[in-house]
Design a protein around this motif. Structure first.
Motif, PDB file in Angstrom:
ATOM      1  N   GLY A   9       0.883  -1.236  -0.081  1.00 21.87           N
ATOM      2  CA  GLY A   9       0.105   0.063  -0.018  1.00 21.87           C
ATOM      3  C   GLY A   9       1.037   1.213  -0.239  1.00 21.87           C
ATOM      4  O   GLY A   9       0.429   2.301  -0.671  1.00 21.87           O
ATOM      5  N   THR A  10       2.066   1.184   0.886  1.00 19.76           N
ATOM      6  CA  THR A  10       2.603   2.546   0.933  1.00 19.76           C
ATOM      7  C   THR A  10       3.350   2.656  -0.681  1.00 19.76           C
ATOM      8  O   THR A  10       3.557   3.732  -0.849  1.00 19.76           O
ATOM      9  N   THR A 706       1.507  13.171   4.848  1.00 26.18           N
ATOM     10  CA  THR A 706       1.978  11.774   4.782  1.00 26.18           C
ATOM     11  C   THR A 706       2.322  11.465   6.280  1.00 26.18           C
ATOM     12  O   THR A 706       2.013  10.150   6.800  1.00 26.18           O
ATOM     13  N   LEU A 707       3.218  12.109   6.639  1.00 21.18           N
ATOM     14  CA  LEU A 707       3.988  11.839   7.897  1.00 21.18           C
ATOM     15  C   LEU A 707       3.041  11.811   8.978  1.00 21.18           C
ATOM     16  O   LEU A 707       3.419  11.132   9.699  1.00 21.18           O
ATOM     17  N   LEU A 708       1.922  12.591   9.014  1.00 24.82           N
ATOM     18  CA  LEU A 708       0.919  12.549   9.789  1.00 24.82           C
ATOM     19  C   LEU A 708       0.243  11.307   9.869  1.00 24.82           C
ATOM     20  O   LEU A 708      -0.111  10.544  10.965  1.00 24.82           O
ATOM     21  N   VAL A 713      -1.651   5.673  10.990  1.00 25.12           N
ATOM     22  CA  VAL A 713      -2.002   4.018  10.445  1.00 25.12           C
ATOM     23  C   VAL A 713      -1.179   2.989  11.173  1.00 25.12           C
ATOM     24  O   VAL A 713      -1.797   1.979  11.624  1.00 25.12           O
ATOM     25  N   ARG A 714      -0.055   3.384  11.329  1.00 21.05           N
ATOM     26  CA  ARG A 714       0.704   2.197  12.288  1.00 21.05           C
ATOM     27  C   ARG A 714       0.278   1.921  13.527  1.00 21.05           C
ATOM     28  O   ARG A 714       0.052   0.869  13.978  1.00 21.05           O
ATOM     29  N   ALA A 715       0.068   3.086  14.402  1.00 23.20           N
ATOM     30  CA  ALA A 715      -0.569   2.985  15.581  1.00 23.20           C
ATOM     31  C   ALA A 715      -1.977   2.319  15.472  1.00 23.20           C
ATOM     32  O   ALA A 715      -2.209   1.459  16.375  1.00 23.20           O
TER      33      ALA A 715
ATOM     34  N   VAL B 136     -10.771  10.206  17.364  1.00 22.58           N
ATOM     35  CA  VAL B 136     -11.495   9.442  18.488  1.00 22.58           C
ATOM     36  C   VAL B 136     -10.949   8.148  18.370  1.00 22.58           C
ATOM     37  O   VAL B 136     -11.377   7.573  19.547  1.00 22.58           O
ATOM     38  N   MET B 137     -10.443   7.628  17.382  1.00 18.57           N
ATOM     39  CA  MET B 137     -10.099   6.283  17.492  1.00 18.57           C
ATOM     40  C   MET B 137      -9.041   6.260  18.555  1.00 18.57           C
ATOM     41  O   MET B 137      -8.436   5.141  19.012  1.00 18.57           O
ATOM     42  N   PHE B 138      -8.125   7.338  18.725  1.00 15.55           N
ATOM     43  CA  PHE B 138      -7.181   7.583  19.642  1.00 15.55           C
ATOM     44  C   PHE B 138      -7.267   8.153  21.029  1.00 15.55           C
ATOM     45  O   PHE B 138      -6.744   8.868  21.623  1.00 15.55           O
ATOM     46  N   ARG B 139      -8.762   7.847  21.426  1.00 15.79           N
ATOM     47  CA  ARG B 139      -9.150   8.665  22.486  1.00 15.79           C
ATOM     48  C   ARG B 139      -8.386   8.093  23.713  1.00 15.79           C
ATOM     49  O   ARG B 139      -8.062   6.761  23.643  1.00 15.79           O
ATOM     50  N   GLY B 140      -8.325   9.309  24.598  1.00 22.42           N
ATOM     51  CA  GLY B 140      -7.380   8.766  25.698  1.00 22.42           C
ATOM     52  C   GLY B 140      -6.080   8.968  25.615  1.00 22.42           C
ATOM     53  O   GLY B 140      -5.324   8.963  26.663  1.00 22.42           O
TER      54      GLY B 140
END
Lengths: 735, 325, 456
Positions: A9-10, A706-708, A713-715, B136-140
């Protein structure tokens, strides 16, 4: 597998970005991105201009504002016009074959010599050019039997042509003397609300009677003005026109160079009176029809105006005479060539000066402005440097090849004292001294230097330079306010002002008897804050006088002016024609609001019997040493009584991009577009050179996004693969 | 439902009459018709006669509310209020004080206004919802806190700064798009892209923060937790459960604005030279053109009422439990 | 002979009244345990403390700037000894505090901390030859003997200024310490913020009197001074606009919800009508009308500032009207809900008068809505002022305001090199205030809104 997916994808994302970037860079090489102008037709020469306020009227009988004449004067022509290059301003024939023949008549219409006592009328005979044709227009479209194509009985019927551009057929016909008669009748018809109606009725014989007769007729349908005679105006034959005016009025020829006297074919009025047309803004006020070099092909009141070359324009060669300077600076290079030189001119409505200026600097406008110069004072320093002998273009402008055209308008801006005011008005010696003291501290030279960047000349009297009666040098200074020192006029000192103020009864700005501080009220529409307001206040403080502003909107301001409820006010006058009469009448007692029962031109309510008498004597004289002697006496009276102060005559600077030539400015005439010439190739080259887009911010934004997104996405993925553990369950709940 | 809509429209009439009364009084106190005439007749050589003519031609020489000289119904109908204000109900706006027909101007100017307002609106909502969902996905987490701080900072900046700064950087310094202007048709994108981007960026702070609050309420409710427990991915939860459940409050805020899009944006249109209804209003205010302002107030009120009705209708569509009667 | 003559503007009265009544109101709330807890919640967060102190310092500056006076003119010959005439320029206590900052006018633009003019002018050198150069400023750095090393002087003066500020700050902190007991609130944060604000103010005051910290505008006025003077306008518009309409909104909203029936119909009709008019047009129309009234009655106003003040009041009023409907609607809904509660019904049954029920049971229970509206509206109104000034229906141009500054500064961006400091000055002061207000109002909303409380 699980790991491969995101990487794939990247890669796809990256390649897309690369593709987009390369496209952007490729795009950058071809054309500038910020071109605001619509694409041109091939082979066409287009002029790009701008104007700053929405137009209200384009009807030549109605319009009376400088912005509108920028367009009207390209489209309509009057019998006479001003010579493009010659200075001082001279008239030349335009639609007329030659200058008018004037004969003088007594009250029985028998010829008398000009200086006769019995003189009652002047008769102007004008011979017209033959074969002049109107611009193509649906109003003149006829079918094969010569009947007008577009006449309708009901609004529903006319609705098949919603706008003027929807008429498939256009027509034309030859201009005849009757069209001038018809237009003068239109001026006389009160329905058309011509601003000159009241004024011209004093001169043209039968004008008011015509108006009365016409108003008695039923006006629910088109009224054919041809059927009502107007006594003083006649078409002798198709090419000869006579106009009879009351008394002697040598300045009348100047009026006949204004658009009010352009021919209008009667068919136009019949056409625009079609039922339902006015409701769709189909009026002569919006869609003109004239004989000029350009015709209006688009009038969008919200966006702009397009003029196109009139295909029926006669052969009109570029002038071959001019001033001496015109020979050297190339203004005569095109002598004898057929005008106009451009095919199309688009004018965009630019209400704000900032984007207008930026576009000019980027090369998208050919000149800095068309109706006004548009060089705001904050841009002025960028454009000009003041050198020892006047203004010079800055290095940046010179590098761009920009040229400058100056224009001295026959105009005066001034502060007027209301002569009826109990504090500053009146004709006693101490009131004069008070006015003189205030005039002295209002340092016009400093004002022009700070706020107008030196674009103007201090007024020494009511007559501006270039007009008979203006005197240059030591003899021309106002001796009450100036001394002649080292070959220059020098304003008398503040000490003199203080002394005058004390003699007027206000030592140190305090009433001699009560000690009450003297407060002067300035009526203005401009607001009481800002640099100029501050500056004025500081000038008054120099002699201990307090200046207070009474601000109001323009409508209220005019009301105050009419009622004489002012003390000090700012005003200006732009002359209609280059004759001292058009300036000196501003101070005659017949022009006060009170005596004319109108918005009087004598804003200061100045009344001086001697001045009035001299004025009556002067106004009918031809220019001569005797006339100049009278003018000098009148100017002296004005200087002594000092009803105006702080006056100056504007000198405007217009900038032209290097590819525009024949841009000499005329102080009065506006019909100058046909003389203008353009070099298209230079223009597109410069535009490309000046407008290379800066792409890195775009790329940087993409990169930043992109950096943001990438860590997000990773997290997210990490979070998805998390296993439920008691700790996390808890933290999830505490949210 | 139709009965409901018709009844609501019927209710609108007294409101619109009230609106007309307010503007009518405001503007006839400001300028007597003769003043307006003077402003429109130009500067030089204006006679009293010309002013009287103008006033009579525009029909401003009638009495304001009540005509004592007339008889019968004309006592009420032959007045400025009836002729100038109540006539708006037939959508016959008459001419502006400068002589042009208002209705056709409003129609032509609506296009540019919509061309700017609709993309700004749609893209704005889309971006706001996306950003809010992401947050919201990263809430908290710290990301959430940082994002909220960013939102509050963004909404604390005056819109003027966004416009002035954006126009200066993008158009003047980087020369990426024209500074201002407008062309009809597909050429318009070049002129619209910057105002749309600025509009969206300026709106992110307020918008995304608001959506975040809405989503946050929905995200921790039982149904969302159940879905998560069932193994639905977080994205799935957000899109399939949280978003639909936050729909009702979103509609309350959003639908009422849609008709008002026709009115355009005063600031954007003025700065970017877009000939829409926003700049039309601005010009009218500055020129004190009573006829245009009166019309625009009326149109604005009508659109507002339509917005309210649309909101009610959209409730029934979004939530079957809501019934209109 | 009096040296000064106080000038009492309407807005001065109102803002002082507001502050006094607000303090009194908060003081009475001390006894109410619930609201004590709520306020405690607001201030227990460090953010709440910091933003509150920032807002407080803005309000303090606005209050000081709301004490106006005119200086007396000196006596002259022939003047009656009893009568004193006063200058027609109005000063405020803040002007006195700022020292000469407002009076140090240069000729035109100069950049921050610069000693020379921003634009070239015609000058003559020692030999009498004319040349173009940047003239030295009249006031900035006039205390220096040697103008070459003025960077060092700036640093030195900054230290002095910050030092002065810190001394005042420490004094305030000591006061704070003496009057506070509870230790669970983040007083440390409060003190640090206070010290920073004081140091910043001290620095501005001290250095601002020696240099043009934010440069000068086109007319040579100090930009920092203009920005500080803009605080009063911003703070006042944010508070007064809501305040002026509040009595009407509360009365109508509660009556409508309490009495229902035709009262409800009429109130609903009024606010639907008002809110259906496009706000900007209503504001423009009203302001134009008000301006005409001012122009037609010049006798009501002795000095120019009073006219500007009248217009400002009118602006607050009309802004209040446009935002009034929302509060009224909320109050109506809440009252409807409360009046259905059993204890209110019971009070009815016992024949308690309406007025008493409203005062005892309803008003206290809708107070949080009023408070939240007041805080939430504040920042929006400050931002609205800028936009309205741009359109030309904002505050009078004679009144210093950030909106007027932005409006003037706009064309400066086309200059080369660009003049940025006027825009930045207004931006910085406005942004700080609005940001603090936004953050603070969030906290207040969290603490007082029952909906949020349930979730906790």
């Amino acid at each position: 597998m699980d790991n491969a997916m995101p990487r794939f994808g990247t890669r796809r994302f990256l390649s897309k970005t690369l593709l987009l970037t390369s496209l952007l860079i490729l795009g950058a090489c071809s054309e500038p991105w910020n071109d605001p102008n619509p694409p041109e037709k091939p082979g066409e020469t287009v002029y790009y201009g701008s104007y700053s306020s929405r137009l209200q009227h384009l009807d030549p009988a109605r319009s009376y504002s400088a912005e509108e004449t920028v367009f009207i004067d390209q489209i309509y022509e009057a019998p006479f016009r001003y010579h493009f290059l010659k200075r001082p301003y001279v008239l030349e024939p335009s639609l007329a074959e030659a200058m008018p023949e004037v004969t003088y008549l007594d009250k029985d219409q028998q010829p008398v010599p000009m200086d006769s006592d019995k003189l009652a009328y002047s008769l102007y005979t004008i011979h017209l050019k033959q074969g002049v044709k109107y611009q193509p227009h649906p109003a003149l479209a006829n079918d094969e039997w010569g009947n007008a194509l577009y006449l309708f009985n009901s609004p529903e019927q006319s609705l098949q042509y919603p706008t003027l551009y929807d008429f498939p057929e256009n027509g034309t016909r030859e201009m005849v003397a009757g069209d001038f008669v018809y237009q003068i009748k239109r001026l006389s018809d009160p329905q058309n609300k011509s601003p000159l109606l009241g004024f011209l009725s004093n001169y043209i014989v039968g004008m008011s009677e015509f108006g009365e007769q016409v108003m008695e007729r039923p006006r629910d349908q088109w009224l054919d003005l041809r059927k009502t005679p107007l006594e003083g105006v006649k078409a002798v034959d198709d090419y000869t026109l006579t106009i009879r005016i009351k008394g002697l009025y040598p300045q009348f020829s100047y009026w006949m160079a204004m658009h009010f006297f352009s021919p209008i074919p009667w068919e136009t009025d019949r056409f625009y009176n079609n039922p339902g047309f006015a409701d769709r803004n189909l009026t002569l006020d919006w869609f003109p029809i004239g004989t000029g070099a350009f015709m209006m092909t688009r009038n969008d009141p919200n966006r702009g105006i397009t003029l196109e070359r009139n295909p029926n324009y006669r052969f009109d060669p570029f002038p071959s005479e001019g001033e001496l300077a015109d020979l050297t600076n190339g203004n005569l290079n095109d002598a004898g060539q057929a005008m106009p030189f451009i095919d199309r001119a688009t004018f965009r409505l630019e209400k704000e000066s900032l984007p207008q200026w930026s576009k000019f600097m980027q090369g998208w406008y050919d000149r800095s402005g068309d109706d006004t110069h548009n060089i705001s004072s904050s841009n002025f320093d960028r454009a000009f440097v003041v050198s020892g002998d006047g203004l010079e273009l800055s290095q940046e402008m010179q590098d761009k090849g920009i040229t400058v055209s100056t224009e001295v308008k026959p105009s005066i801006y001034y502060y007027g004292f209301n002569m009826k005011d109990p504090v500053v008005g009146g004709y006693t010696e101490d009131k004069r001294k008070l006015r003189r003291a205030i005039s002295l501290i209002m340092n016009t030279e400093e004002f022009l230097e700070i706020f107008a960047n030196g674009r103007g000349e201090t007024a020494m009297g009511p007559i501006p330079p270039g007009i008979t009666g203006y005197v240059e040098g030591e003899a021309g200074i106002n001796p009450y306010l100036y001394d002649w020192v080292n070959g220059k006029p020098k304003r008398k000192s503040i000490e003199v002002a203080k002394r005058l103020l004390a003699e007027a009864g206000y030592p140190n700005g305090r009433d001699k008897k009560t000690g009450k501080p003297l407060i002067i009220y300035l009526d203005t529409t401009g607001g009481s804050a800002g640099p100029i307001a501050d500056w004025r206040r500081r000038q008054f403080e120099k002699i201990g006088v307090q200046l207070e502003y009474r601000t109001s909107d323009y409508i209220r301001f005019k009301q105050k002016m009419r009622a004489g409820n002012t003390q000090l006010f700012g005003w200006g006058w732009l002359a209609d024609y280059p004759d001292p009469e058009n300036f000196l009448f501003l101070l005659t007692s017949s022009q006060t609001s009170e005596s004319c029962q109108c918005d009087g031109s004598n804003t200061a309510n100045y009344q001086n019997p001697e001045y009035d008498r001299l004025f009556d004597q002067m106004k009918t004289m031809e220019n001569s040493p005797e006339r100049e002697a009278i003018l000098a006496r009148m100017v002296e009276i004005v200087r002594r009584d000092n009803p105006w102060m702080g006056g100056y005559h504007v000198k405007e600077y217009y900038l032209n991009n290097s590819w525009v030539t024949n841009t000499k400015r005329h102080g009065i005439a506006r019909d100058t577009l046909k003389y203008l010439k353009l070099d298209k190739e230079t223009r597109s080259g410069k535009q490309r050179e000046w407008n290379t887009p800066v792409i890195w911010p775009l790329l940087a934004t993409f990169a930043a996004l992109t950096l943001l997104i990438w860590p997000a996405v990773r997290a997210y993925r990490r979070r998805q693969t998390l296993r439920v553990s008691p700790a996390i369950e808890q933290s999830g709940r505490s949210n | 439902m139709f009965a409901y809509i018709i009844r609501r429209l019927f209710y609108a009439i007294p409101i619109l009459v009230g609106v007309n009364l307010i503007t009518f009084f405001l503007f006839f106190v400001v300028n007597s018709p003769a003043d307006v005439a003077r402003a429109h007749l130009g500067e030089k050589y204006v006679t009293q006669e010309a002013i009287d003519n103008w006033v009579a031609e525009k029909g401003y020489n009638r009495p304001l509310m009540f005509n004592a000289q007339a008889s019968g119904t004309e006592m009420v109908t032959d007045t400025i209020f009836f002729q100038k204000s109540l006539r708006l109900f037939t959508f016959n706006f008459g001419p502006a004080d400068d002589g042009r027909d208002i209705a056709s101007d409003v129609l032509t100017r609506m296009g540019p206004s919509l061309a700017l307002a609709v993309p700004s609106f749609i893209i704005g909502i889309w971006v706001n919802i996306c950003v809010a969902l992401l947050v919201v996905m990263f809430r908290g987490t710290r990301l959430d806190k940082a994002a909220v701080a960013l939102f509050v900072s963004l909404m604390s900046i005056s819109g003027l700064f966004y416009i002035i700064g954006g126009q200066y950087l993008v158009s003047t310094v980087w020369r990426l798009v024209p500074i201002s202007g407008f062309e009809p048709g597909w050429m318009a994108w070049k002129f619209l892209i910057l105002p749309v981007v600025i509009g969206v960026v300026a709106g992110i702070g307020l918008g995304a923060r608001w959506y975040r609050t809405l989503f946050l309420e929905a995200a921790d409710q039982d149904f969302a937790r159940t879905a998560r427990a069932k193994g639905v991915s977080e994205l799935g939860v957000l899109f399939k459960h949280v978003l639909p459940n936050a729909m009702l409050p979103i509609l309350t805020g959003v639908v009422v604005v849609i008709p008002a899009l026709f009115m355009g944006s005063l600031l954007m249109e003025a700065f970017f030279g877009i000939p829409g209804l926003g700049s039309y209003m601005l010009d009218a205010i500055r020129a004190q053109d009573f006829a245009i302002v009166r019309t625009m107030v009326f149109v604005g009120s009508v659109l507002y009422i339509i917005g309210l009705i649309l909101t009610d209708i959209s409730y029934t569509l979004a939530d079957p439990r809501v019934r209109l009667n | 002979m009096d040296m000064i003559k106080p000038v009492i503007l309407w807005t001065d009265i109102l803002i002082w009244l507001l502050v006094i009544s607000l303090s009194a109101f908060l003081f009475t709330l001390r006894k109410n345990p619930e609201s004590r807890a709520q306020w405690r919640q607001v201030f227990s967060s460090k953010l709440g403390m910091v933003t509150f102190i920032i807002i407080l310092s803005y309000i303090a500056l606005a209050l000081i700037d709301s004490l106006h006076f005119r200086k007396a003119l000196s006596h002259t010959e022939g003047q009656d000894i009893e009568t004193v005439y006063y200058s027609n320029t109005v000063n405020s206590a803040l002007d006195a505090l700022l020292g000469e900052m407002g009076e140090l006018k240069e000729r035109s633009y100069s950049s921050p901390f610069s000693l020379k003019s921003f634009t070239k002018e015609n000058m003559t050198d020692e030999n009498g030859q004319p040349y173009r150069g940047y003239p030295e400023l009249e006031h900035a750095g006039s205390h220096l003997d040697n103008k070459t090393g003025h960077i060092n002087d700036i640093l030195l003066q900054s230290l002095i200024g910050i030092g002065k500020g810190l001394i005042v700050g420490l004094f305030l902190c000591a006061l704070l310490k003496a009057f506070t007991r509870s230790s669970d609130l983040p007083w440390r944060t409060a003190m640090i913020t206070l010290l920073i604000v004081c140091a910043l103010l001290g620095w501005m005051l001290h250095v601002g009197n020696l240099y043009h910290v934010l440069g000068t505008d086109r007319a040579g006025n100090d930009t920092l001074y203009d920005s500080i003077k803009g605080i009063r306008t911003g703070v006042l518009i944010g508070t007064l606009a809501t305040l002026i309409m509040m009595p009407i909104a509360i009365t109508l909203g509660i009556c409508s919800g309490y009495f229902k029936g035709w009262v409800d119909d009429v109130v609903q009709y009024i606010y639907t009508t008002l809110s259906s008019i496009p706000g900007i047009l209503l504001i423009a129309a009203a302001i134009l009308q008000f301006q005409v009234f001012i122009d037609l009655n010049p006798n009501f106003f002795e000095v120019g500032l009073e006219k500007a003040d009248a217009r400002f009041l009118g602006l607050c009023f009309i802004l209040g009207i446009t935002s009034w409907a929302g509060l009224c609607r909320l109050l109506r809904a809440e009252t409807l809900k409360i009046s259905q509660l059993p204890y209110v019904q019971a009070a009815h049954a016992f024949g308690v008068s309406h007025l008493r029920i409203i005062r005892r049971h309803i008003l206290p229970n809708v107070m949080h809505i009023i408070l939240i509206t007041f805080v939430l509206d504040f920042s929006g109104l400050v931002l609205a002022e800028a936009v309205l000034s741009y359109i030309g229906v904002g505050v009078d141009s004679a009144m210093p305001s950030w909106g007027n500054m932005i409006n003037l500064a706009r064309s400066e961006l086309s200059q080369e090199p660009v003049v940025w400091w006027n825009l930045i000055g207004a931006f910085f002061f406005m942004f700080t205030l609005v940001l603090s207000a936004n953050l603070f109002s969030d906290l207040v909303n969290d603490a007082f809104n029952p909906k949020n409380r349930q979730e906790r």
